[in-house]
Design an enzyme around this catalytic site. Structure first.
Site, PDB file in Angstrom:
ATOM      1  N   ASP A   1      -9.277   4.534  33.799  1.00 20.16           N
ATOM      2  CA  ASP A   1     -10.490   4.861  33.048  1.00 20.16           C
ATOM      3  C   ASP A   1     -10.964   3.679  32.189  1.00 20.16           C
ATOM      4  O   ASP A   1     -10.176   3.052  31.490  1.00 20.16           O
ATOM      5  CB  ASP A   1     -10.237   6.059  32.126  1.00 20.16           C
ATOM      6  CG  ASP A   1     -10.016   7.337  32.922  1.00 20.16           C
ATOM      7  OD1 ASP A   1      -9.768   7.249  34.137  1.00 20.16           O
ATOM      8  OD2 ASP A   1     -10.092   8.419  32.329  1.00 20.16           O
TER       9      ASP A   1
ATOM     10  N   GLY B   1      -7.777   3.766  41.541  1.00 20.51           N
ATOM     11  CA  GLY B   1      -7.576   2.517  42.283  1.00 20.51           C
ATOM     12  C   GLY B   1      -6.169   2.324  42.808  1.00 20.51           C
ATOM     13  O   GLY B   1      -5.789   1.217  43.173  1.00 20.51           O
TER      14      GLY B   1
ATOM     15  N   ASP C   1     -10.516  14.278  41.548  1.00 15.23           N
ATOM     16  CA  ASP C   1      -9.708  13.441  40.659  1.00 15.23           C
ATOM     17  C   ASP C   1      -8.223  13.746  40.892  1.00 15.23           C
ATOM     18  O   ASP C   1      -7.830  14.912  40.887  1.00 15.23           O
ATOM     19  CB  ASP C   1     -10.129  13.813  39.227  1.00 15.23           C
ATOM     20  CG  ASP C   1      -9.595  12.871  38.176  1.00 15.23           C
ATOM     21  OD1 ASP C   1      -8.973  11.862  38.539  1.00 15.23           O
ATOM     22  OD2 ASP C   1      -9.819  13.156  36.988  1.00 15.23           O
TER      23      ASP C   1
HETATM   24  C1  GLA Z   1      -9.526  11.338  34.534  1.00 11.81           C
HETATM   25  C2  GLA Z   1     -10.705  10.606  35.176  1.00 11.81           C
HETATM   26  C3  GLA Z   1     -11.887  10.623  34.218  1.00 11.81           C
HETATM   27  C4  GLA Z   1     -12.246  12.072  33.889  1.00 11.81           C
HETATM   28  C5  GLA Z   1     -11.042  12.793  33.321  1.00 11.81           C
HETATM   29  C6  GLA Z   1     -11.297  14.278  33.178  1.00 11.81           C
HETATM   30  O1  GLA Z   1      -9.059  10.628  33.425  1.00 11.81           O
HETATM   31  O2  GLA Z   1     -10.367   9.295  35.519  1.00 11.81           O
HETATM   32  O3  GLA Z   1     -12.991   9.956  34.781  1.00 11.81           O
HETATM   33  O4  GLA Z   1     -12.707  12.704  35.058  1.00 11.81           O
HETATM   34  O5  GLA Z   1      -9.906  12.644  34.154  1.00 11.81           O
HETATM   35  O6  GLA Z   1     -10.192  14.982  32.735  1.00 11.81           O
END
Ligand code: GLA
Length: 687
Positions: free
Chosen positions: A501, A480, A436
């Site tokens: 998200d 994205g 991430d």
């Molecule tokens: C980001 C990601 C989520 C999750 C959180 C965890 O927001 O996009 O899917 O993994 O971090 O902190």
């Protein structure tokens, strides 16, 4: 109705602010709901949206405390967090709306707490409270007669939504005589679909993808998903060839394990039988350089547990994946998201963290052992044992990290330890890594422009994972950005996020669908577009009640994720899976579309402001068609065969209900309720 017919009373040091002169004399500081009115807290607010990831609460503040405005406690009402919007289809049945509004007293000492309440009848503002701060209270009493739509809004009053805990106290609608929330006049809000998936057949059915990609020499780990009345006997044919001599199938555990050194396509036939019948499935073990030939199916801890995740919760999720029967429909990954590693204290980190980062002491600790091994926090005493536990149930294990030194949850990341981390995760037995971006820019900022540095960072980990002695599915999660669909595959990724998200609101669901649609071409076997995890069922965002998406919207969600060939990661608490949510997740014909081996993703061949017609070609020559209603009202959606490039005569199957609907010439039309999408399978008619 005009603004003149609306009145407000602002209760602040007994100052009276009156917009309309019509009602002045009748008003004291608090307005009680008229007799026979329907309280807002009785109405289903699941379609409402709130800020700060919250949702409205009936009879409580958004935090769960008693509703209190300017010193007055109210037993009824709805607590919200700005920005809040609720749109009610009134169809002329709502006559009047009354409420006491303001910032809840729990924010009495917060200068940032300021909100504004609006009521709209269709597109006209019929009530506007102006800016209200902590300690102030206003009264709304508005005539709605004739409005088709009534919208209630609480805005952040222009200074951001921090501290904006707001209440619609004693809020109530007066409906026309005979009209009640939930019946006749309001029912047009849309016919909501119930469970469509038929009950599981007692005859055996072999589920899951019919292809598995494995790298030469790396371990095969495959659990055969089978449903039907127990006991079921299973067997496999095709393993008796020399190149598969190191592969075995255990009919008791239903596990296919071992390794294959020589690349090639190996045809196997899985068989299942019980007292009710037999089933057979041709299966291809594709040994070669591409894995993840169909989108992964699993569960991820984030939407459910966030920072509260633990080894015990992960094990319980694995158990529930099996006991709920989901594993036998092909669901296989159990993925641990952020918050399994340690994090520094605020003092050690050297900067102030946002308030939402609570610091449970269990998370403090050093980043690494002396040899560089990443340290898990005390909620995860043994990461290898946890992966073993997951594997012992026929499932696969996943975990999370970031390319920088700090994850989104402020835990430590893989920066400058990529090789060590990849080797450690492989040694622990993990089969999937979600990587991430979070705060990656801090360490990677010198490595070129946005796109270049993300590519470098992701490729570095992609290469490390590929060098390990086991296949590891690699998820690039950069929301994205920076044209990820153009480079993620070259970085070694097997799926990549195409948007920010997703939360369980209609607006965000549409955003995920629309952004994913634009990059459809990027997906193919071995690399998939990821519009984010599923937001169905009970999870954190809805206080473990149920998804704030309506049932129809949940059909849109799963139907679209099936035609878009999206990875499917359940985000809810598997132990609290309700029958409706379960029915969305165990429809084998829907899952078969998602897992189709041709790997061509669906596209909207017709895309209007009202509806879409999506089409996805399937390996057996047929096509999956999703009819997607973007409006609130039930509409007829035509699938015009010529426009979709289909033969002029097609046999149509209703995929959710698993029923053949017969043969159709030139077009097939279905009535789709508001905000729903339904799936059909269209095959060329026999001559
Ligand atoms: C980001 C990601 C989520 C999750 C959180 C965890 O927001 O996009 O899917 O993994 O971090 O902190």
């Amino acid at each position: 109705m005009s603004i003149q017919q609306t009145k407000f009373l602002l209760h602040k040091n007994m100052i009276l602010a009156v917009i309309s002169m019509l009602y002045v004399s009748a008003v004291s500081g608090v307005f009680a709901a008229p007799a026979g009115a329907t309280y807002l807290d009785e109405i289903d607010l699941s379609a409402a949206t709130c800020g700060a990831g919250r949702h409205p609460r009936a009879k409580r503040t958004v935090e769960g405390g008693p509703i209190a405005l300017a010193g007055k406690v109210f037993a009824r009402g709805v607590g919200v967090h700005a920005p809040f919007t609720f749109k009610l289809l009134a169809n002329g049945a709502a006559m009047r709306f009354t409420a006491n509004v303001g910032v809840d007293d729990d924010m009495h000492d917060r200068p940032l707490a300021s909100v504004r309440f609006l009521v709209l009848a269709d597109d006209r503002i019929v009530a506007d409270s102006g800016v209200l701060r902590a300690g102030e209270r206003a009264v709304i009493d508005v005539n709605l007669a004739g409005a088709k739509w009534v919208t209630l809004k609480t805005t952040d009053a222009g200074d951001g939504y921090a501290c904006d805990h707001a209440d619609w106290a004693d809020a109530a609608f007066v409906f026309k005589p005979g009209a009640k929330w939930g019946d006749a006049a309001l029912a047009e809000l849309s016919r909501q679909l119930g469970v469509l998936t038929p009950p599981e057949s007692p005859a055996p059915r072999i589920n899951g993808p019919s292809v598995l990609g494995v790298s030469p020499g790396k371990p095969v780990l495959y659990y055969l998903p089978v449903t039907g009345a127990k006991p079921i006997q299973v067997a496999v044919e095709g393993l008796d060839v020399d190149k598969l001599k190191e592969v075995t199938f255990d009919p008791k555990t239903r596990m296919l394990t071992g390794k294959v050194d020589t690349a090639g396509d190996y045809k196997l036939v899985f068989k299942a039988k019980n007292a009710k019948g037999r089933a057979e499935r041709i299966f291809t073990l594709k040994v070669g350089s591409t894995i993840c030939l169909t989108p992964p199916l699993g569960w991820n801890s984030w939407n459910c547990w966030g920072q509260e995740v633990s080894d015990e919760k992960m094990r319980r999720a694995a158990d529930a994946m099996v006991s709920s029967g989901l594993a036998d429909h092909g669901w296989s990954y159990i993925v641990l998201d952020d918050c399994w590693r340690t994090r520094p204290t605020e003092k050690e980190a050297g900067f102030k963290r946002p308030g939402w980062v609570r610091d449970p002491p269990h998370m403090y600790g050093p980043a690494r052992e002396a040899d560089g091994t990443p340290v898990s926090n005390s909620h995860f005493p043994d990461m290898k044992a946890m992966a073993d536990y997951i594997h012992a149930r026929g499932l696969k294990a996943g975990l999370y990290s970031v390319p920088g030194s700090m994850a989104c949850c402020y835990t430590f990341g893989s920066w400058a330890h990529e090789e060590k981390d990849a080797a450690t995760w492989a040694a622990w037995g993990y089969d999937l890594v979600k990587y991430d971006w979070c705060y990656g820019d801090r360490e990677w900022k010198k490595a070129g422009n946005d796109r270049e540095r993300q590519f470098k960072a992701y490729k570095l980990m992609g290469d490390c994972l590929a060098r390990q002695g086991r296949d590891i599915v690699y998820n690039v999660c950069n929301y994205g950005r920076h044209e990820v669909t153009k480079w993620a595959r070259a970085a070694g990724a097997h799926y990549w996020r195409t948007n920010n998200d997703l939360k369980d609101t209609w607006k965000l669901l549409l955003r995920s669908i629309d952004q994913n649609m634009e990059v459809a071409d990027a997906a193919a076997p071995g690399g998939w577009n990821d519009p984010d995890m599923l937001v169905v069922g009970p999870m954190r965002s809805n206080s473990f009640t149920t998804s704030r998406l309506t049932p129809n919207e949940q059909y849109a969600h799963i139907s679209l994720w099936a035609v878009m060939a999206s990875p499917l990661f359940i985000g809810c608490d598997l132990e609290r899976l309700d029958p409706f949510t379960r029915s969305l997740l165990v429809n084998d014909e829907v899952l078969e579309i998602n897992q189709d081996t041709l790997g061509k993703v669906g596209r909207p061949m017709v895309h209007t402001s009202e509806y879409d017609v999506w089409i996805r070609p399937l390996a057996d020559g047929s096509h999956a068609v999703a009819l997607f209603n973007r409006t609130w009202e039930e509409i007829e959606i035509p699938a015009d065969f010529a426009k979709l490039g289909l033969p002029s005569s097609c046999v149509v199957r209703d995929v959710w209900s698993q029923k053949d609907l017969g043969e159709f010439r030139d077009r097939f039309t279905a009535s789709i309720p508001g905000h729903a999408a339904l799936l059909y399978k269209l095959s060329k008619s026999k001559e």
